[in-house]
Design a protein around this motif. Sequence first.
Motif: not given
Length: 293
Positions: A3-6, A19, A21, A23, A56-59
């Motif tokens: 998941s790439v988030q914000n 921003d 985001s 999946d 932001g972050q990568v999960l």
Amino acid sequence: MISVQNVHRFFGDKHVLKDVSFDIKPGLMTGFVGGNGAGKTTTMRIILGVLAANDGQVLVDGTPITADQRAAFGYMPEERGLYPKMKVIDQLVYLAELHGTPAAEAKRYGLELLERLGLKGKPTDTLESLSLGNQQRAQIAAALVHRPGALILDEPFSGLDPDAVDATVQVLRDVAATGAPVLFSSHQLDVVERLCDELVLIGNGEIRAKGTRSQLLALDTSNDWELQMEADTGWVRDLGVTVIEFDGGYVRFQTFDETTANRILAEAMTRGVVTKFGRVTRTLHEIYKEMSK
């Protein structure tokens, strides 16, 4: 799931990702589509840890991605990065060994990949002796040879002929079938539309749309209508609509009022046989162009 988030990214005072985001789901092929400079490569490099996000972050499965997880990814850069004077199979074995694959297993699987990608008879050729299209196939094999847990491919179909595209897609589908998330970027929307389970459209550093093909087509808010009949349709010009295209018995017009469209249909039925009428269904390419403005 990745998941790439914000995610935001700046280069100096230039805000290149805004921003972002989306999946990348396991077992699916996700197409990442945008024009040159849209932000595709920058996003992929952030997923891989080559670049850092400013925010932001990568999960992975809900937790921040680790270096070990990134090390298990298969990555193909847009710029070819193999050694030009080294034999193709030797490169594949070397790269697989860096990921901990035994040499014998790496050679066996590398030869299998090369054959499936249309490079049978080429394993002992040097990279520089291959055509550009075959170099691209070798680069794809290099991203796959260590049996990655996820695939990130930047413009993998660039320079490939239709047969090579089909062979590559089948190999990628087999990787996805193991449960690996697969993301590949392309500016060729027609190719991605045909091949992908899901699509992410990016323009000017912003996600414009994401979802399955049917979900993206459902976003179409076109107010274009078309009428085909066995009689001249020139009279439509007199009914207060904008005519976009006209060719005798065919007319494409624009109206924001469905009542007006139905009035045109009713009038057409008094003038002759109507063979086609309805709202125009645009292609994903047309929708993307509209969203990118």
